[in-house]
Design a protein around this motif. Sequence first.
Motif, PDB file in Angstrom:
ATOM      1  N   LEU A  67      53.920   3.879   8.196  1.00 22.39           N
ATOM      2  CA  LEU A  67      55.043   3.763   7.278  1.00 22.39           C
ATOM      3  C   LEU A  67      54.583   2.885   6.128  1.00 22.39           C
ATOM      4  O   LEU A  67      54.160   1.748   6.346  1.00 22.39           O
ATOM      5  CB  LEU A  67      56.259   3.142   7.973  1.00 22.39           C
ATOM      6  N   GLU A  68      54.609   3.435   4.919  1.00 21.41           N
ATOM      7  CA  GLU A  68      54.217   2.662   3.745  1.00 21.41           C
ATOM      8  C   GLU A  68      55.446   2.451   2.875  1.00 21.41           C
ATOM      9  O   GLU A  68      56.351   3.285   2.841  1.00 21.41           O
ATOM     10  CB  GLU A  68      53.123   3.375   2.959  1.00 21.41           C
ATOM     11  N   VAL A  69      55.463   1.322   2.177  1.00 23.21           N
ATOM     12  CA  VAL A  69      56.573   0.977   1.303  1.00 23.21           C
ATOM     13  C   VAL A  69      56.047   0.917  -0.130  1.00 23.21           C
ATOM     14  O   VAL A  69      55.211   0.071  -0.453  1.00 23.21           O
ATOM     15  CB  VAL A  69      57.207  -0.372   1.697  1.00 23.21           C
ATOM     16  N   LEU A  70      56.520   1.845  -0.968  1.00 25.05           N
ATOM     17  CA  LEU A  70      56.124   1.881  -2.369  1.00 25.05           C
ATOM     18  C   LEU A  70      57.107   1.081  -3.206  1.00 25.05           C
ATOM     19  O   LEU A  70      58.323   1.223  -3.054  1.00 25.05           O
ATOM     20  CB  LEU A  70      56.114   3.316  -2.900  1.00 25.05           C
ATOM     21  N   ASP A  71      56.581   0.285  -4.107  1.00 24.68           N
ATOM     22  CA  ASP A  71      57.383  -0.402  -5.109  1.00 24.68           C
ATOM     23  C   ASP A  71      57.720   0.634  -6.182  1.00 24.68           C
ATOM     24  O   ASP A  71      56.815   1.219  -6.780  1.00 24.68           O
ATOM     25  CB  ASP A  71      56.563  -1.560  -5.694  1.00 24.68           C
ATOM     26  N   PHE A  81      52.991  -0.370   7.747  1.00 25.47           N
ATOM     27  CA  PHE A  81      53.328  -0.627   9.142  1.00 25.47           C
ATOM     28  C   PHE A  81      52.849   0.525  10.014  1.00 25.47           C
ATOM     29  O   PHE A  81      52.912   1.690   9.598  1.00 25.47           O
ATOM     30  CB  PHE A  81      54.850  -0.755   9.314  1.00 25.47           C
ATOM     31  N   ASP A  82      52.400   0.210  11.218  1.00 30.19           N
ATOM     32  CA  ASP A  82      52.092   1.235  12.205  1.00 30.19           C
ATOM     33  C   ASP A  82      53.394   1.672  12.860  1.00 30.19           C
ATOM     34  O   ASP A  82      54.237   0.837  13.203  1.00 30.19           O
ATOM     35  CB  ASP A  82      51.138   0.698  13.273  1.00 30.19           C
ATOM     36  N   VAL A  83      53.545   2.981  13.025  1.00 31.46           N
ATOM     37  CA  VAL A  83      54.682   3.555  13.743  1.00 31.46           C
ATOM     38  C   VAL A  83      54.135   4.629  14.678  1.00 31.46           C
ATOM     39  O   VAL A  83      52.944   4.934  14.657  1.00 31.46           O
ATOM     40  CB  VAL A  83      55.750   4.149  12.774  1.00 31.46           C
ATOM     41  N   GLU A  96      68.324  -2.179   7.982  1.00 33.60           N
ATOM     42  CA  GLU A  96      67.334  -1.617   8.885  1.00 33.60           C
ATOM     43  C   GLU A  96      66.992  -0.190   8.473  1.00 33.60           C
ATOM     44  O   GLU A  96      67.872   0.590   8.127  1.00 33.60           O
ATOM     45  CB  GLU A  96      67.843  -1.606  10.318  1.00 33.60           C
ATOM     46  N   ALA A  97      65.696   0.109   8.537  1.00 32.81           N
ATOM     47  CA  ALA A  97      65.230   1.481   8.331  1.00 32.81           C
ATOM     48  C   ALA A  97      64.858   2.051   9.694  1.00 32.81           C
ATOM     49  O   ALA A  97      64.065   1.456  10.431  1.00 32.81           O
ATOM     50  CB  ALA A  97      64.032   1.498   7.406  1.00 32.81           C
ATOM     51  N   PHE A  98      65.450   3.172  10.037  1.00 33.40           N
ATOM     52  CA  PHE A  98      65.179   3.843  11.297  1.00 33.40           C
ATOM     53  C   PHE A  98      64.223   4.993  11.014  1.00 33.40           C
ATOM     54  O   PHE A  98      64.497   5.845  10.171  1.00 33.40           O
ATOM     55  CB  PHE A  98      66.477   4.368  11.916  1.00 33.40           C
ATOM     56  N   VAL A  99      63.100   5.008  11.733  1.00 33.15           N
ATOM     57  CA  VAL A  99      62.059   6.012  11.528  1.00 33.15           C
ATOM     58  C   VAL A  99      61.972   6.855  12.794  1.00 33.15           C
ATOM     59  O   VAL A  99      61.569   6.360  13.857  1.00 33.15           O
ATOM     60  CB  VAL A  99      60.702   5.351  11.222  1.00 33.15           C
ATOM     61  N   ALA A 100      62.372   8.118  12.694  1.00 37.90           N
ATOM     62  CA  ALA A 100      62.348   9.015  13.838  1.00 37.90           C
ATOM     63  C   ALA A 100      60.942   9.562  14.019  1.00 37.90           C
ATOM     64  O   ALA A 100      60.381  10.180  13.115  1.00 37.90           O
ATOM     65  CB  ALA A 100      63.331  10.165  13.622  1.00 37.90           C
ATOM     66  N   CYS A 101      60.359   9.310  15.182  1.00 39.49           N
ATOM     67  CA  CYS A 101      58.993   9.723  15.477  1.00 39.49           C
ATOM     68  C   CYS A 101      59.034  10.834  16.513  1.00 39.49           C
ATOM     69  O   CYS A 101      59.375  10.605  17.675  1.00 39.49           O
ATOM     70  CB  CYS A 101      58.185   8.521  15.943  1.00 39.49           C
ATOM     71  N   GLN A 113      64.930  -6.963   5.536  1.00 36.14           N
ATOM     72  CA  GLN A 113      65.097  -8.311   4.987  1.00 36.14           C
ATOM     73  C   GLN A 113      63.814  -9.115   5.061  1.00 36.14           C
ATOM     74  O   GLN A 113      63.471  -9.837   4.129  1.00 36.14           O
ATOM     75  CB  GLN A 113      66.223  -9.056   5.712  1.00 36.14           C
ATOM     76  N   ASP A 114      63.100  -8.993   6.190  1.00 37.38           N
ATOM     77  CA  ASP A 114      61.878  -9.787   6.326  1.00 37.38           C
ATOM     78  C   ASP A 114      60.627  -8.930   6.526  1.00 37.38           C
ATOM     79  O   ASP A 114      59.555  -9.448   6.819  1.00 37.38           O
ATOM     80  CB  ASP A 114      62.015 -10.807   7.451  1.00 37.38           C
ATOM     81  N   TRP A 115      60.746  -7.597   6.356  1.00 39.64           N
ATOM     82  CA  TRP A 115      59.619  -6.669   6.449  1.00 39.64           C
ATOM     83  C   TRP A 115      58.866  -6.832   7.766  1.00 39.64           C
ATOM     84  O   TRP A 115      57.649  -6.951   7.798  1.00 39.64           O
ATOM     85  CB  TRP A 115      58.676  -6.822   5.253  1.00 39.64           C
ATOM     86  N   THR A 116      59.616  -6.808   8.874  1.00 41.07           N
ATOM     87  CA  THR A 116      58.999  -6.837  10.193  1.00 41.07           C
ATOM     88  C   THR A 116      59.524  -5.669  11.011  1.00 41.07           C
ATOM     89  O   THR A 116      60.656  -5.205  10.823  1.00 41.07           O
ATOM     90  CB  THR A 116      59.313  -8.147  10.947  1.00 41.07           C
ATOM     91  N   MET A 117      58.680  -5.208  11.934  1.00 42.71           N
ATOM     92  CA  MET A 117      59.093  -4.150  12.842  1.00 42.71           C
ATOM     93  C   MET A 117      59.852  -4.773  14.006  1.00 42.71           C
ATOM     94  O   MET A 117      59.439  -5.800  14.545  1.00 42.71           O
ATOM     95  CB  MET A 117      57.879  -3.374  13.365  1.00 42.71           C
TER      96      MET A 117
END
Length: 137
Positions: A67-71, A81-83, A96-101, A113-117
């Motif tokens: 998961l990459e976050v583009l500005d 982030f690894d997902v 929260e961002a929910f990523v369906a794998c 808010q704090d860019w943590t998984m």
Amino acid sequence: MNRIALSTDGKRLFVTVGDSPNVTVIDTAIDAVIEKAAVFAPPFSVFPTPDGKWLLVGEDLGTKGKLEVLDLQDLTVRHTFDVDRLPFGIKIVNNEAFVACYLSGNLDVLNLQDWTMEPPIPGVAHGDGLAVWTGSR
């Protein structure tokens, strides 16, 4: 093409193309490609944050997902982030961002808010669609 997402202001359309390690950006006023944002691997899913500052990009690397976050100011990757494999859908609820794998069936969860998984929600994400809502945790 895999997925598309519209910017929160409706001025840009973000498009993923399966074999290109880029997100194609289309200006909706002129209906033309204006830029390509480079990412690590061919992206599958995209989703802008409600504040219009970030674009979340899900990629499959064959053995894991990313998961990459583009500005959205300059279309550069600011967070990675690894997902789990095949991050086919992304939805944001509150902070929260929910990523369906797809392969694991897990929802990986990114705290915006704090860019943590956060710990994943297991066994809920098989299929080709994603809906989450306030109170779904």
